[in-house]
Design a protein around this motif. Structure first.
Motif, PDB file in Angstrom:
ATOM      1  N   UNK A  15      45.971  31.012  33.466  1.00 33.73           N
ATOM      2  CA  UNK A  15      46.138  32.408  33.866  1.00 33.73           C
ATOM      3  C   UNK A  15      44.973  33.270  33.373  1.00 33.73           C
ATOM      4  N   UNK A  16      44.530  33.028  32.147  1.00 30.31           N
ATOM      5  CA  UNK A  16      43.423  33.801  31.595  1.00 30.31           C
ATOM      6  C   UNK A  16      42.136  33.544  32.367  1.00 30.31           C
ATOM      7  N   UNK A  43      38.306  36.069  38.795  1.00 23.83           N
ATOM      8  CA  UNK A  43      38.501  36.931  39.959  1.00 23.83           C
ATOM      9  C   UNK A  43      38.027  38.359  39.722  1.00 23.83           C
ATOM     10  N   UNK A  44      37.761  38.711  38.471  1.00 24.53           N
ATOM     11  CA  UNK A  44      37.230  40.040  38.168  1.00 24.53           C
ATOM     12  C   UNK A  44      35.716  40.113  38.372  1.00 24.53           C
ATOM     13  N   UNK A  45      35.078  38.956  38.639  1.00 25.57           N
ATOM     14  CA  UNK A  45      33.637  38.910  38.849  1.00 25.57           C
ATOM     15  C   UNK A  45      33.337  39.138  40.326  1.00 25.57           C
ATOM     16  N   UNK A  46      32.520  40.094  40.639  1.00 27.62           N
ATOM     17  CA  UNK A  46      32.135  40.353  42.025  1.00 27.62           C
ATOM     18  C   UNK A  46      31.433  39.134  42.618  1.00 27.62           C
ATOM     19  N   UNK A  50      35.415  29.810  44.662  1.00 31.56           N
ATOM     20  CA  UNK A  50      34.522  30.020  45.800  1.00 31.56           C
ATOM     21  C   UNK A  50      33.451  31.010  45.342  1.00 31.56           C
ATOM     22  N   UNK A  51      32.200  30.552  45.264  1.00 30.07           N
ATOM     23  CA  UNK A  51      31.111  31.414  44.787  1.00 30.07           C
ATOM     24  C   UNK A  51      30.092  31.688  45.890  1.00 30.07           C
ATOM     25  N   UNK A  52      30.507  31.515  47.131  1.00 21.38           N
ATOM     26  CA  UNK A  52      29.574  31.767  48.238  1.00 21.38           C
ATOM     27  C   UNK A  52      29.126  33.221  48.258  1.00 21.38           C
ATOM     28  N   UNK A  53      29.952  34.117  47.696  1.00 16.42           N
ATOM     29  CA  UNK A  53      29.586  35.526  47.642  1.00 16.42           C
ATOM     30  C   UNK A  53      28.449  35.833  46.693  1.00 16.42           C
ATOM     31  N   UNK A  57      38.727  32.937  43.119  1.00 18.28           N
ATOM     32  CA  UNK A  57      39.354  31.757  42.513  1.00 18.28           C
ATOM     33  C   UNK A  57      40.836  31.723  42.836  1.00 18.28           C
ATOM     34  N   UNK A  58      41.256  30.904  43.805  1.00 17.48           N
ATOM     35  CA  UNK A  58      42.690  30.750  44.057  1.00 17.48           C
ATOM     36  C   UNK A  58      43.390  30.227  42.807  1.00 17.48           C
ATOM     37  N   UNK A  59      44.616  30.617  42.599  1.00 17.00           N
ATOM     38  CA  UNK A  59      45.349  30.178  41.419  1.00 17.00           C
ATOM     39  C   UNK A  59      45.748  28.709  41.558  1.00 17.00           C
TER      40      UNK A  59
END
Length: 399
Positions: A303-304, A310-313, A329-332, A317-319
């Motif tokens: 959870x952490x 997911x707080x990183x632009x 997913x880091x394609x962004x 990250x699906x749970x």
């Protein structure tokens, strides 16, 4: 003339072990690297298992060769454990004890495949699967399921991948590297589909005890009785009991396959170390209390990690519902400048993270398409927080 055979020279290095080795080498050189690469619990093996090994080491009976297929008492205990956890009935003679789960994987493919046989390989996949298939002369046929479908393949995708050369479907739930867990009805549907195509199913159940929230482990061997005896179960003690270094796995299936795989193993390695086998006997026939404690810690870290990632632009990250990996997913982030570097692939991004943040992650290329990273949360809470924090600081600079 090449000094190395084409068959061996074509094998890709284990990406997860390579990342872990590089992280350890940098730490040994004095750099404060935090490694998220290896799928290895940070807990010690439970004491009662260690004590069983000590007793075995002192017993001259275990100083000698033992049957290549494994100690009879361990094979019987694995059959009982399989019934307990998977609901699948086995005789001891249907179990082959192997030198870790990797040998079980190789044995299974080597025993079933002839040159040119195809194996449907859902992706993202564990890095060893395609290499074991190729070593056995088979052809891996990748079927990719992205985050938009929870990293789970569909019947339609499988149908599109099957050909007259298809012999095996590999099925893994909970999954390494994604942590995806198929729902019971999905498992049954996939099993029925494989049976309708007269395929073998090799199912890796090594993360069976590591599920979270409402997810449940479901063995395809019992969910789809239509498969009959065309199913092989792979498993081991490494993940459930924090025994990665003890090297005990197994494969279980129809008697003719197990006999053939035992013959292979008798020429390759012979028996697994007896002391390790006796430790495994204590593990599979003992309580699951220690497993429950580890799972509670993994759940907290899961959870952490997911929240922080997911707080990183640019990171999605699906749970994960099982195992102890987060697959982001880091394609962004690709194509964006970070400290003067513009990574075009997840491999380049992982290299940048290691160099600039001193954090080791495994790029998606190890498990299928580029654009993803795998991070294990089977490490201490403090290291997890520090490592993800360093990543967040670095990746937050992306322009």
């Amino acid at each position: 003339m090449s000094r190395i055979s084409r068959r061996i020279g074509s094998i890709a290095e284990s990406a997860t072990l390579a990342v872990d080795a590089k992280a350890k080498a940098l730490k040994a050189a004095g750099r404060p690297v935090i490694g998220f690469g290896a799928g290895e619990p940070d807990f010690a093996t439970p004491d009662y298992i260690v004590e069983a090994a000590i007793a075995a080491a002192r017993n001259p009976q275990y100083h000698r060769y033992s049957p290549a297929a494994g100690l009879p008492e361990l094979r019987a205990a694995i059959a009982e454990k399989t019934m307990r956890d998977s609901g699948y009935k086995l005789e001891a003679s249907q179990v082959l004890v192997t030198n870790g789960g990797k040998q079980a994987v190789y044995n299974a493919f080597a025993t079933l495949l002839d040159p040119g046989d195809e194996v449907i390989l859902p992706a993202p996949y564990w890095t060893t699967y395609p290499e074991a298939i190729r070593l056995a002369g088979g052809v891996p046929v990748e079927v990719f399921a992205g985050p938009e479908q929870g990293y789970k393949v569909t019947i339609e995708q499988l149908e599109a991948a099957v050909t007259p050369k298809t012999k095996v479907l590999l099925f893994v739930s909970p999954s390494n590297p994604t942590g995806a867990v198929y729902a019971p009805e999905q498992v049954a549907e996939i099993g029925r589909w494989a049976a309708s195509k007269d395929l073998w199913v090799i199912t890796d159940e090594i993360y069976e005890h590591l599920t979270y929230d409402d997810a449940v482990f479901t063995s395809i061997a019992t969910a789809a009785p239509e498969l009959g005896d065309k199913v092989i179960i792979l498993n081991g003690v490494a993940k459930t009991y924090a025994m990665t270094g003890w090297r005990v796995g197994w494969m279980a299936g129809p008697l003719d396959v197990i006999k053939a795989a035992t013959n292979l193993q008798s020429h390759a390695t012979s028996n697994v170390a007896n002391v390790s086998q006796m430790a495994a006997l204590a593990a599979v026939s003992g309580p699951l209390d220690a497993v429950a404690e580890m799972r509670t810690a993994f759940d907290r870290r899961r959870k952490a990690m997911v929240s922080a990632l997911n707080a990183i632009d640019g990171v999605h990250c699906p749970t994960p519902e099982g195992a102890f990996y987060a697959y982001s997913d880091v394609r962004g982030l690709l194509g964006r400048e970070i400290r003067g570097v513009v990574p075009a692939t997840s491999a380049e991004l992982a290299a940048l993270i290691l160099e600039q943040a001193e954090v080791a992650v495994v790029p998606g290329e190890a498990f299928g398409p580029s654009g993803y990273i795998r991070m294990s949360y089977a490490l201490g809470d403090a290291d997890l927080a520090e490592g993800v924090g360093r990543m967040a600081a670095l990746l937050g600079e992306a322009k």
